[in-house]
Structure formats: structure tokens, C-alpha cells
Write a protein that holds these residues in place. Sequence first.
Motif, PDB file in Angstrom:
ATOM      1  N   UNK A 146       0.804  -1.217   0.000  1.00 21.67           N
ATOM      2  CA  UNK A 146       0.000   0.000   0.000  1.00 21.67           C
ATOM      3  C   UNK A 146       0.835   1.265   0.000  1.00 21.67           C
ATOM      4  N   UNK A 147       2.163   1.112  -0.100  1.00 22.00           N
ATOM      5  CA  UNK A 147       3.035   2.289  -0.094  1.00 22.00           C
ATOM      6  C   UNK A 147       3.821   2.431  -1.411  1.00 22.00           C
ATOM      7  N   UNK A 148       3.308   1.840  -2.439  1.00 24.52           N
ATOM      8  CA  UNK A 148       4.021   1.932  -3.729  1.00 24.52           C
ATOM      9  C   UNK A 148       3.027   1.927  -4.868  1.00 24.52           C
ATOM     10  N   UNK A 149       3.518   2.344  -6.038  1.00 20.83           N
ATOM     11  CA  UNK A 149       2.719   2.313  -7.267  1.00 20.83           C
ATOM     12  C   UNK A 149       3.027   1.025  -8.018  1.00 20.83           C
ATOM     13  N   UNK A 150       2.242   0.793  -9.081  1.00 21.74           N
ATOM     14  CA  UNK A 150       2.515  -0.401  -9.890  1.00 21.74           C
ATOM     15  C   UNK A 150       3.834  -0.277 -10.640  1.00 21.74           C
ATOM     16  N   UNK A 151       4.233   0.977 -10.892  1.00 21.00           N
ATOM     17  CA  UNK A 151       5.548   1.222 -11.499  1.00 21.00           C
ATOM     18  C   UNK A 151       6.303   2.119 -10.538  1.00 21.00           C
ATOM     19  N   UNK A 152       7.442   1.607 -10.081  1.00 20.63           N
ATOM     20  CA  UNK A 152       8.147   2.277  -9.000  1.00 20.63           C
ATOM     21  C   UNK A 152       9.601   2.534  -9.396  1.00 20.63           C
ATOM     22  N   UNK A 153      10.099   3.699  -8.935  1.00 17.47           N
ATOM     23  CA  UNK A 153      11.503   4.039  -9.173  1.00 17.47           C
ATOM     24  C   UNK A 153      12.260   4.016  -7.858  1.00 17.47           C
ATOM     25  N   UNK A 154      13.431   3.346  -7.866  1.00 17.10           N
ATOM     26  CA  UNK A 154      14.281   3.234  -6.681  1.00 17.10           C
ATOM     27  C   UNK A 154      15.612   3.898  -7.001  1.00 17.10           C
ATOM     28  N   UNK A 155      16.089   4.739  -6.070  1.00 19.70           N
ATOM     29  CA  UNK A 155      17.329   5.484  -6.304  1.00 19.70           C
ATOM     30  C   UNK A 155      18.259   5.271  -5.119  1.00 19.70           C
ATOM     31  N   UNK A 156      19.539   5.037  -5.444  1.00 22.90           N
ATOM     32  CA  UNK A 156      20.544   5.061  -4.382  1.00 22.90           C
ATOM     33  C   UNK A 156      21.630   6.060  -4.754  1.00 22.90           C
ATOM     34  N   UNK A 157      22.169   6.719  -3.713  1.00 24.45           N
ATOM     35  CA  UNK A 157      23.219   7.714  -3.895  1.00 24.45           C
ATOM     36  C   UNK A 157      24.226   7.557  -2.763  1.00 24.45           C
ATOM     37  N   UNK A 158      25.510   7.451  -3.121  1.00 20.92           N
ATOM     38  CA  UNK A 158      26.532   7.392  -2.067  1.00 20.92           C
ATOM     39  C   UNK A 158      26.717   8.800  -1.513  1.00 20.92           C
TER      40      UNK A 158
END
Length: 809
Positions: free
Chosen positions: A732-744
Motif C-alpha cells: 500500500x506504499x508503492x505504485x505499480x511502477x516504482x523508481x528506486x534510487x541510491x546515492x553514495x
Amino acid sequence: MATLSLTGAGLLAGPASAAPTAEPSPRPALTTGQPPTVTAPSKPTPATPAPGRATAGQTSAVSPSAVCGGQLPLGKVTNCASITGATQQIWTITSTADQDTLYVRLREVSGDGVSAQVKNPEGATVCYVGPYLNECKLGVAGTYTITVKLSYGTGNGAYSLSAESMRTPSTCASLAAGFFSFTSAGRSGTLPAGLAARCFTFKQPTGAVLHLADPGGAEDIQGSILDAQFQPICSVGYPTECTLREPGPYRLFLQETYGSKADYTLRMPRISQSVGCPALPLTAFGDPGSAVGTGTVPPNQGISCQSLRVTTPGRLVVRLNQFANQYLDWKLYDDAGQVVCTEYDSARSCVTPTAGAYTLVSQNWNWEPVTYQVAAARLDQTDGCAAPTGLNWDQPALTVHQTSAVQTNCQPFHGEAGERVMVYRAPDRYNDVNSWIVDEQGAVLCTEGSEQDGCVLPSTGTYRVVSYLTNWADDSVDLTYKVQVRRLSDAVGCPTVTPGTYNSAPAGALGGIRCRTLDLPSAGVYRVTAVDAQNYRTYATVYDSAGVKVCTDTWCEVPAAGKYTMVLNGGVPDSVIDSDFLYAVALLPWKPSDCTPVSDTGWQDAPHRGGFETAGQHNCLQLPSPAGAHVAELLAGDVTAATSPEIVVLNAAGEQVCDYSSLRQYSCELTGEAPFSVLLTADAGAPTASYALGFARTDGPPACPVLPAGADGATVTTGADRFAVCFTVPADQRASRESFTWTRTAGSGDARMSVFDSQGIRYCGPTSQAVERTLTCTLPAGPVTVLLETDAVDASYRLTHRDGSTPTA
């Protein structure tokens, strides 16, 4: 001898004869020998023949003085410069031999096409004549006519006509006895354009076998050999053999298929009771010395010969040097000219059934001449053999010298009935080695293919390994190769190995000798692996006490307790592994035991650290995850091949569940019964490396911490003891298409990301290593798990996620 004479007159033949003005008189009696006359058609004959066009490969227009009717001499070509309109030009012959055959050829020289008929004394048509050689079978002796006309009765043409008699030829060149020698240069000549046939006669014993060479080379020259009754027995044209089955004297009629001018060379060396072949003395094993035959074989299926004589029946091995053997094949004939052996079915053993003379004939399939060397040794002899060798495994390989291109070597050994013996051979530098086993009589053993290795000896006695190098360069002087003759059954000289344990050095320490005796305490499945000092595999085969193959490679099921023999490359005859090759043997129960427990929440626990003490060691870990769970392997991003061991997962039955690919690229579903074991082996080339790794259950529980939505997300700290981070994103906390980002945000190194669905299946990623990156996924319903794997160095990363269907600001 009966003779055949030809006379005739041409009607309306142009300048060569005046056109008749009277009606044709009745056909004269045969005794007159005069030709009939035919009234010319109304179309007048031109005063001068029109020039004709030359056909391809033919001579151009014929001289105006050429005869167009009249006497047709046998064995020659008569040219007619012109035939026009409906003119018929008649030739007559008088045959004095009943049932003769007339070879006749009508050749178009230029202009319009011509045709002809041969008629008997009664005026009936005997045959039609065309540009190819026609065999016209005549009846009773008498006068025959050949009538030539234009094919369509109009126009103008030029032609040539030639005839020869089968029974009473004009001339027949005699082929003397020396012509049939292999040293003869043959009989050469030229067939004029348009010639019907040329005759040769010869005498040979009935039953003689001749080799008929191609007489024309690039030309299409054909011929036929007739017996004394004028019956054909062999065709001449392509290289073949001819057996003179019926009595002679014999005649050969030669012709060019298309009537073109052609040069020919007749060669018919006699294979039976051959003459002109240099003697090839039989040689001992080893360097043949002067007992080597040499020769040069002409191109395009030309032949050469050697003469052999055997004093008693027996078996031979015939050796032709390798370069020549690329283009030559050989046959051995007895003195009657019958084939005894051919290269393709007798390369290892050629049986000479009787004492006497034999002829070895080599034939060249190359476009260039081929020079060769050849030697022949008796397989039932021992002259030139090396000293006998034993069959134990703890002796060095034999070094065999070859100092001649056509040398054959012999290695004796004693064998008992029922023993299974294997011969290994390998050159010391690039080459090919042939070898086989023969008994005391020289008979080749174990010629049939088999699923089993080695050769079972039929009786007790002395056997010999016959061998040679196949390739020999012009500058070669002394080439060497190695040979091992070993007994697979009841093997002697192999160090003994008993099963060892996981997480320790292998049971069979580094040592030489190609084999090991495996002393197994019970039936079952064992893990058998052989590696060298640098942990590189050498595949092995395990045999029972009878030398019968039990298993190959690693998985080995034995039917009972007892001693078995493991041999490196046991079923590979083209390999010699001498005693200076050091290797270790891991001999373990197939199902791992006493494995070290390991966490499946490696994202929160310290990684498991381990290492390998020596080459061939197998380590094992035990997972706590239940059947049906999905797990992934966790590795630092900066691992090397040496610090990333080979890995497989096994269930309780010892069945492989997954390997490195599924653990690192997808996810591993634990199928079968628990507990599940992780088997680790060092990478090839890194026998004593250490490693650090972990595992993560990707389908939960326990669930990983929730990754908050929004720009702040979550910040994590990584290092040598924590190089994996795990987060959960609830459904319930995401969309069907989700973007994940990582940054050092601090430190050094980089990371890669994977996203797993609620079933624990890797749905997106893994990505490549990067300092920062965004991964966008279309995901199925349910929560997802996000894994970030970093280098094993101090660093901080910020992770965020957002609706991937909404463009960024």
C-alpha cells in the motif's frame, strides 16, 4: 582375313562431281560393285559452295576440292566442302565379313546440319548416322551405302565422314609386351577431328588384370576393348581396372566423344604378374633404413607401384608417409591381380593369404604429382621391438623415438587372459599418434567400438602395442612420443585413498602417479574430484576390479564396498599423464555432513568468513531456510574471482538445487527436503583463498525494514562487516511502477541493486555497480524487497523510492 572395301559416287556434289542429267538406273547387282545413282531434285546446285561457319572446336570451311561422294577410305577422315538443297551424296562399301560392325561418324563442319543413313544391299536402312560415334551392325557380306543429305533439305553445309570396320579394320597398331609394364611411357598419338575410331591390338594371358588410365586427360576420349569374339569386355576412358576374362587376341578401338581433334596417351600397366615395379623389401619394426620404397605418382588418378614378396602367409602393416597419404590411397594385389587389401579397411593390418608375389599400387587424387615413401613390416614378427614393459601404474611412461616418416614401432608386454589393458599415447610436440594392440600372430585386437575403455585380452601370452607418429616434416630427424601401457583390471601401483570430510584438506594429498585406489567402506554415492596444485580440474574415471567403468566426472555411485581404481583421463587414449604430474583427490560422501550453520538474514548479520587450506578442499554451510523458501547470495561488490568461491546448493537428498547463476542473477528456490547445504570450492587458480559471503531470504520472514517514501528515504552505513542492505516496500506504499534510487553520500566504493517480488523472485536487476543510479520497475501486486550490495569499504548511501509513472520535476 576378310576385308572391307569402300567405293562410291557423289550425286550433285558440286565441284567434286558433275550433276547427273538422267533418271537413276536400277540398283546394280552386288557383284558389279557399282553404286546406284539418284536423280537430283529440281533445286540447282550452286556453282560455288557457300562458305560455311565453323563450329566450336572444329576446323573451318573445307577445301573446295574436297570429295563429296566416292570412295570412303577406312580409318581416315574424308571432307566434303559443300552439300546443298535436297542433294543426296552417296557412299558405298563392300563388306566381305558377315555380321561386321561399322564404326561411322558424320561431323558437321559448317553451314546447315546434315544426316545420313546406312542401307544394306537390299536397300533397307541399317542405321542412322550422327555426330557421335555410331556402331552400325551390318548383316551379310555385301555392298552397303551411306547416303548423306541436309537435315531439312534446304540450305548449304560442309561435313566430314569417317568409318572403320570392327572385324576387318584398315590398320591396327600392335601393343607389344613392354607396353604393359609399369615403366612404359605408354602409346601417344593424335586423333584427327572427325575420325571414327583408331584400332589397337594386343595379346595378354586370359584372366590378366590391367589398369586402364585415362587416355585423354582433359580430352573426352573413350574406347572399348573387345575379345577374340569381338565382344566388349572393358571400357576405356576413366581410370579403372580391366580383367581379360575371355581369350584374345584383343582389340581396342579409341575415339573422341565429340569428334574433336584430341591428343591421347594409352597406358595399361598389368597388375597381375606385374612388371616394372621396384622391389619393396619387408622391414623390421623401428627405423626401416634402406627398406623404403619411393616413387612419384602422376596427377589425376595416376598410379605407381611397388613389388612385395612374402615367404609365408601373414599380416603386414603398410606405412605411407603422411604428406603423400593426404592424396594417395593404396591397394595390395596378389599375383593374379586380385585385391587383397585396401588402405581404408586394412590400415592397421593387411593379411597376405599365401606366400608369393604381391603388388602395392598407389593412386593419386591430387592435381599435382605426389612423391611418396612407403614401408611394410610383418605384424607377426618381433624384430626391432623394444624391451617388454610391465602393466603397473607406478612406472614412468615410455619414450618412443621415430627417425623415419614410415617407421612403425613395437612395444611387447605380457598379458593374462581376461585382463583389460589400456594404451595411452601422446606426442612430445604437436603431432598425432596411432596405436593398437596385436597378438602373437599379428591379429589386431579390439577393433569394434565399445562403451567400455581398454581391450580385454583373449588369452595368456605376449602382446604388442604397434604405434607410430602420423606427421613428419621434411626437416624432422628424431621425433619422440610417450606411451603408457596399463592394466585397468586389478590395477597395481596406485596410491590408496579413503573418504575424507568436508571443511578440511582433501583425503588424497598432492602426489604423482596417474591413478588412485579408492578404498570405499560401503555402497553409495561419492564425490570424486581431482585437482592439481593450483586447483585446476583433471577429469577422472573410476573402474571396478574387472576394469569396467563405474563412473566419470564427480558423481560416482558404487554398488558395493571395496576397492576401485580412479584414473585421470581414464578413457582418453590420446593423453599421457606421467608420474611427475602432482594432484590431489577429494573423496567425500556425496551428501555433505557437519556443515557450518549460516544465517539467511545476511543483511543484518555479519558475513560468514572462511577459506581453503589447500587445493581440492570442499567446504559446506547449512542454511536455516525451509523448503520452498527463496534465497540469494550476498557478496561484496569488490570481490575477486579468488575470493568468490564456486557455489552450489544441495537438498537433504544430495540433489543440486541451484548454483551461482541462480543465486546471483535470479533467486534460488529451495526444492526438496531440508536441511539445505551450501557447497563451496575454491576457484581454479586460487587453491588457498579466503572469502566472506552471506545469504538473504528474499520471500521473508523476517521482513526487512520499511523503506520510507519521499525524498529523504533512508540512509545506511556499510563496511567490511556489512556490505548488504535490505528494505521492504509494503504493497500500500508503492505504485505499480516504482523508481528506486541510491546515492553514495560518504566514503568510497559503489553498489548494485535488485528488487524481488512477494514470492522472493528477482524481478528487477541486478544492476551494474554504480555510485548512484535509479532503477525503475513495473512490479506485480504485493510487497517488494529491495537489496543493495556494496563494496566492503566504509561508506554511506541514501535510498529513496517514488511513483515511477510520474516524471521527475
